[in-house]
Motif scaffolding. Structure first.
Motif, PDB file in Angstrom:
ATOM      1  N   PRO A  79      10.042  59.571  22.120  1.00 39.01           N
ATOM      2  CA  PRO A  79      10.759  59.056  20.955  1.00 39.01           C
ATOM      3  C   PRO A  79      12.257  58.947  21.231  1.00 39.01           C
ATOM      4  CG  PRO A  79      10.146  61.329  20.601  1.00 39.01           C
ATOM      5  CD  PRO A  79       9.529  60.913  21.907  1.00 39.01           C
ATOM      6  N   ASP A  80      12.927  58.096  20.472  1.00 43.61           N
ATOM      7  CA  ASP A  80      14.363  57.940  20.655  1.00 43.61           C
ATOM      8  C   ASP A  80      15.094  59.190  20.153  1.00 43.61           C
ATOM      9  OD1 ASP A  80      13.550  57.124  18.056  1.00 43.61           O
ATOM     10  OD2 ASP A  80      15.555  56.332  17.708  1.00 43.61           O
ATOM     11  N   PRO A  81      16.316  59.412  20.618  1.00 40.87           N
ATOM     12  CA  PRO A  81      17.037  60.644  20.264  1.00 40.87           C
ATOM     13  C   PRO A  81      17.235  60.822  18.762  1.00 40.87           C
ATOM     14  CG  PRO A  81      18.152  59.503  22.038  1.00 40.87           C
ATOM     15  CD  PRO A  81      17.049  58.622  21.590  1.00 40.87           C
ATOM     16  N   ALA A  82      17.418  59.736  18.025  1.00 39.63           N
ATOM     17  CA  ALA A  82      17.635  59.851  16.580  1.00 39.63           C
ATOM     18  C   ALA A  82      16.396  60.422  15.892  1.00 39.63           C
ATOM     19  CB  ALA A  82      17.988  58.491  15.990  1.00 39.63           C
ATOM     20  N   ARG A  83      15.217  59.973  16.319  1.00 39.54           N
ATOM     21  CA  ARG A  83      13.967  60.459  15.716  1.00 39.54           C
ATOM     22  C   ARG A  83      13.752  61.928  16.076  1.00 39.54           C
ATOM     23  NH1 ARG A  83      11.987  58.228  11.538  1.00 39.54           N
ATOM     24  NH2 ARG A  83      12.726  56.284  12.367  1.00 39.54           N
ATOM     25  N   VAL A  84      14.066  62.305  17.308  1.00 45.02           N
ATOM     26  CA  VAL A  84      13.947  63.714  17.717  1.00 45.02           C
ATOM     27  C   VAL A  84      14.889  64.577  16.892  1.00 45.02           C
ATOM     28  CG1 VAL A  84      14.339  65.315  19.634  1.00 45.02           C
ATOM     29  CG2 VAL A  84      13.209  63.142  20.060  1.00 45.02           C
ATOM     30  N   TYR A  85      16.108  64.070  16.679  1.00 43.73           N
ATOM     31  CA  TYR A  85      17.099  64.793  15.878  1.00 43.73           C
ATOM     32  C   TYR A  85      16.578  64.989  14.452  1.00 43.73           C
ATOM     33  CZ  TYR A  85      21.464  65.426  13.237  1.00 43.73           C
ATOM     34  OH  TYR A  85      22.433  65.887  12.405  1.00 43.73           O
ATOM     35  N   ARG A  88      13.788  67.499  14.318  1.00 45.13           N
ATOM     36  CA  ARG A  88      14.284  68.853  14.564  1.00 45.13           C
ATOM     37  C   ARG A  88      14.964  69.420  13.313  1.00 45.13           C
ATOM     38  NH1 ARG A  88      13.525  73.610  16.476  1.00 45.13           N
ATOM     39  NH2 ARG A  88      15.348  74.608  17.363  1.00 45.13           N
ATOM     40  N   VAL A  89      15.737  68.589  12.603  1.00 44.52           N
ATOM     41  CA  VAL A  89      16.387  69.036  11.369  1.00 44.52           C
ATOM     42  C   VAL A  89      15.331  69.403  10.336  1.00 44.52           C
ATOM     43  CG1 VAL A  89      17.843  68.301   9.434  1.00 44.52           C
ATOM     44  CG2 VAL A  89      18.521  67.755  11.760  1.00 44.52           C
ATOM     45  N   LEU A  90      14.295  68.586  10.209  1.00 42.67           N
ATOM     46  CA  LEU A  90      13.218  68.897   9.266  1.00 42.67           C
ATOM     47  C   LEU A  90      12.540  70.219   9.614  1.00 42.67           C
ATOM     48  CD1 LEU A  90      11.306  65.606   8.441  1.00 42.67           C
ATOM     49  CD2 LEU A  90      12.619  67.043   6.910  1.00 42.67           C
ATOM     50  N   GLU A  91      12.284  70.404  10.909  1.00 38.60           N
ATOM     51  CA  GLU A  91      11.623  71.632  11.358  1.00 38.60           C
ATOM     52  C   GLU A  91      12.466  72.859  11.033  1.00 38.60           C
ATOM     53  OE1 GLU A  91      10.625  73.604  15.679  1.00 38.60           O
ATOM     54  OE2 GLU A  91      10.472  71.423  15.488  1.00 38.60           O
ATOM     55  N   LEU A  92      13.777  72.744  11.261  1.00 39.10           N
ATOM     56  CA  LEU A  92      14.665  73.879  10.987  1.00 39.10           C
ATOM     57  C   LEU A  92      14.791  74.149   9.490  1.00 39.10           C
ATOM     58  CD1 LEU A  92      17.445  73.187  13.625  1.00 39.10           C
ATOM     59  CD2 LEU A  92      15.764  75.023  13.667  1.00 39.10           C
ATOM     60  N   THR A  93      14.828  73.105   8.676  1.00 42.70           N
ATOM     61  CA  THR A  93      14.927  73.319   7.226  1.00 42.70           C
ATOM     62  C   THR A  93      13.650  73.922   6.670  1.00 42.70           C
ATOM     63  OG1 THR A  93      14.328  71.004   6.877  1.00 42.70           O
ATOM     64  CG2 THR A  93      16.669  71.540   6.766  1.00 42.70           C
ATOM     65  N   LYS A  94      12.511  73.602   7.266  1.00 42.04           N
ATOM     66  CA  LYS A  94      11.257  74.217   6.817  1.00 42.04           C
ATOM     67  C   LYS A  94      11.222  75.705   7.144  1.00 42.04           C
ATOM     68  CE  LYS A  94       8.276  70.170   6.937  1.00 42.04           C
ATOM     69  NZ  LYS A  94       7.179  69.493   7.647  1.00 42.04           N
ATOM     70  N   ASN A  95      11.938  76.101   8.188  1.00 40.68           N
ATOM     71  CA  ASN A  95      11.988  77.511   8.576  1.00 40.68           C
ATOM     72  C   ASN A  95      13.017  78.306   7.774  1.00 40.68           C
ATOM     73  OD1 ASN A  95       9.976  77.156  10.439  1.00 40.68           O
ATOM     74  ND2 ASN A  95      11.373  76.810  12.142  1.00 40.68           N
ATOM     75  N   GLY A  96      13.678  77.651   6.816  1.00 42.49           N
ATOM     76  CA  GLY A  96      14.577  78.380   5.940  1.00 42.49           C
ATOM     77  C   GLY A  96      16.046  78.255   6.255  1.00 42.49           C
ATOM     78  N   ILE A  97      16.436  77.427   7.201  1.00 40.16           N
ATOM     79  CA  ILE A  97      17.848  77.247   7.530  1.00 40.16           C
ATOM     80  C   ILE A  97      18.418  76.168   6.601  1.00 40.16           C
ATOM     81  CG2 ILE A  97      19.456  76.556   9.366  1.00 40.16           C
ATOM     82  CD1 ILE A  97      17.435  77.594  11.379  1.00 40.16           C
ATOM     83  N   SER A  98      19.656  76.317   6.209  1.00 41.94           N
ATOM     84  CA  SER A  98      20.267  75.315   5.327  1.00 41.94           C
ATOM     85  C   SER A  98      20.393  73.976   6.058  1.00 41.94           C
ATOM     86  CB  SER A  98      21.639  75.785   4.856  1.00 41.94           C
ATOM     87  OG  SER A  98      22.547  75.780   5.937  1.00 41.94           O
ATOM     88  N   ASN A 107      22.386  68.820  16.367  1.00 42.13           N
ATOM     89  CA  ASN A 107      23.430  68.052  17.043  1.00 42.13           C
ATOM     90  C   ASN A 107      23.853  68.738  18.333  1.00 42.13           C
ATOM     91  OD1 ASN A 107      25.204  65.878  17.267  1.00 42.13           O
ATOM     92  ND2 ASN A 107      26.872  67.072  16.389  1.00 42.13           N
ATOM     93  N   MET A 108      24.005  70.076  18.283  1.00 43.96           N
ATOM     94  CA  MET A 108      24.366  70.820  19.497  1.00 43.96           C
ATOM     95  C   MET A 108      23.269  70.694  20.549  1.00 43.96           C
ATOM     96  SD  MET A 108      26.412  74.263  18.315  1.00 43.96           S
ATOM     97  CE  MET A 108      24.999  75.017  17.587  1.00 43.96           C
ATOM     98  N   GLU A 109      22.006  70.750  20.112  1.00 42.26           N
ATOM     99  CA  GLU A 109      20.898  70.593  21.063  1.00 42.26           C
ATOM    100  C   GLU A 109      20.922  69.217  21.710  1.00 42.26           C
ATOM    101  OE1 GLU A 109      17.375  71.429  18.839  1.00 42.26           O
ATOM    102  OE2 GLU A 109      17.693  73.599  18.873  1.00 42.26           O
TER     103      GLU A 109
END
Length: 192
Positions: A79-85, A88-98, A107-109
Motif C-alpha cells: 500500500p502507499d505510505p498515506a494508506r499505511v499512515y 496506523r493512526v486508526l490502530e493506535l486510536t483503537k488501543n486508547g491513544i489520543s 508520522n515519526m514512524e
C-alpha cells in the motif's frame, strides 16, 4: 429516440417485428435463455468512504512528495505510505491513544522508515561504485524529477529510419532518370 432504448434482445425483437430486418438465427436461443439484467443506478451512487480516509488526506497535505510515483502500482500489494499512515493512526486510536498522539507517532514512524530507505540506498550506491556497476534507481525522486520523467519527449526517428528513407528517395530518382521518354514531372510519384 425511444426505439434505441433497451438491450440487444428487445431492440432485435422490435426490428424483426417492424419487418426492418430478418430474424437472426440466434434470436430464438436468446429468447429461451436471455442474458442477465443488471440493476442500474438512478445517479444516487454513494461515495465509498473508508475509516482512515481523513488521516490519508491529512498525510497527503503534510507530505505531498509521498504520492504514488507510478499510477499502475495502485493495485499493488504494497500500500502507499498515506494508506499505511491512516491505518496506523486508526490502530493506535483503537488501543486508547489520543488522535493527536497517534498521528505524531505514525508520522515519526513514516519519517524513520523513509530515513532508513535513504540510508539503504546510499549504501547500495556505495557498493555499486565499489563494484563498478551502475547505481540503482532512487527510491524517492524529487517532485521536479518526477514530473520530468512523466513528460518525456516524443521519440524521434532513429538514424536508421532516416537512412532508409534517403535510400528509397535515391532509388526513386534513379528509376525516374532510367525511364525512357519521361521526366520526373510527368510521372505520378508522390513526394513526401
Amino acid at each position: 429516440m425511444s426505439w434505441m432504448k433497451g438491450d440487444l434482445l428487445s431492440k432485435t425483437r422490435r426490428l424483426v417485428g417492424g419487418l426492418a430486418t430478418r430474424e437472426p438465427v440466434w434470436l430464438k436461443a436468446m429468447e429461451a435463455s436471455p442474458p442477465p439484467v443488471f440493476p442500474r443506478s438512478n445517479g444516487n451512487l454513494k461515495k465509498i468512504v473508508l475509516p482512515e480516509d481523513p488521516y490519508v488526506r491529512r498525510f497527503a497535505r503534510k507530505h505531498p512528495e509521498a504520492k504514488l510515483v507510478d499510477p499502475n502500482k495502485v493495485s499493488a500489494f504494497i500500500p502507499d505510505p498515506a494508506r499505511v499512515y491512516g491505518c496506523r493512526v486508526l490502530e493506535l486510536t483503537k488501543n486508547g491513544i489520543s488522535e493527536d498522539d497517534a498521528m505524531s507517532v505514525a508520522n515519526m514512524e513514516y519519517l524513520a522508515e523513509r530515513k532508513e530507505k535513504k540510508k539503504a540506498y546510499k549504501r547500495l550506491k556505495e557498493l555499486a561504485v565499489l563494484q563498478d556497476k551502475a547505481p540503482p534507481p532512487k527510491p524517492y525522486l524529487s517532485t521536479k524529477k518526477e514530473m520530468q520523467t512523466q513528460e518525456k519527449k516524443p521519440p524521434t526517428d532513429p538514424p536508421s529510419v532516416r537512412r532508409l528513407v534517403n535510400q528509397l528517395k535515391q532509388q526513386k530518382d534513379v528509376l525516374l532518370q532510367d525511364k525512357p521518354g519521361g521526366s520526373a514531372n510527368q510521372d505520378h510519384w508522390i513526394d513526401e
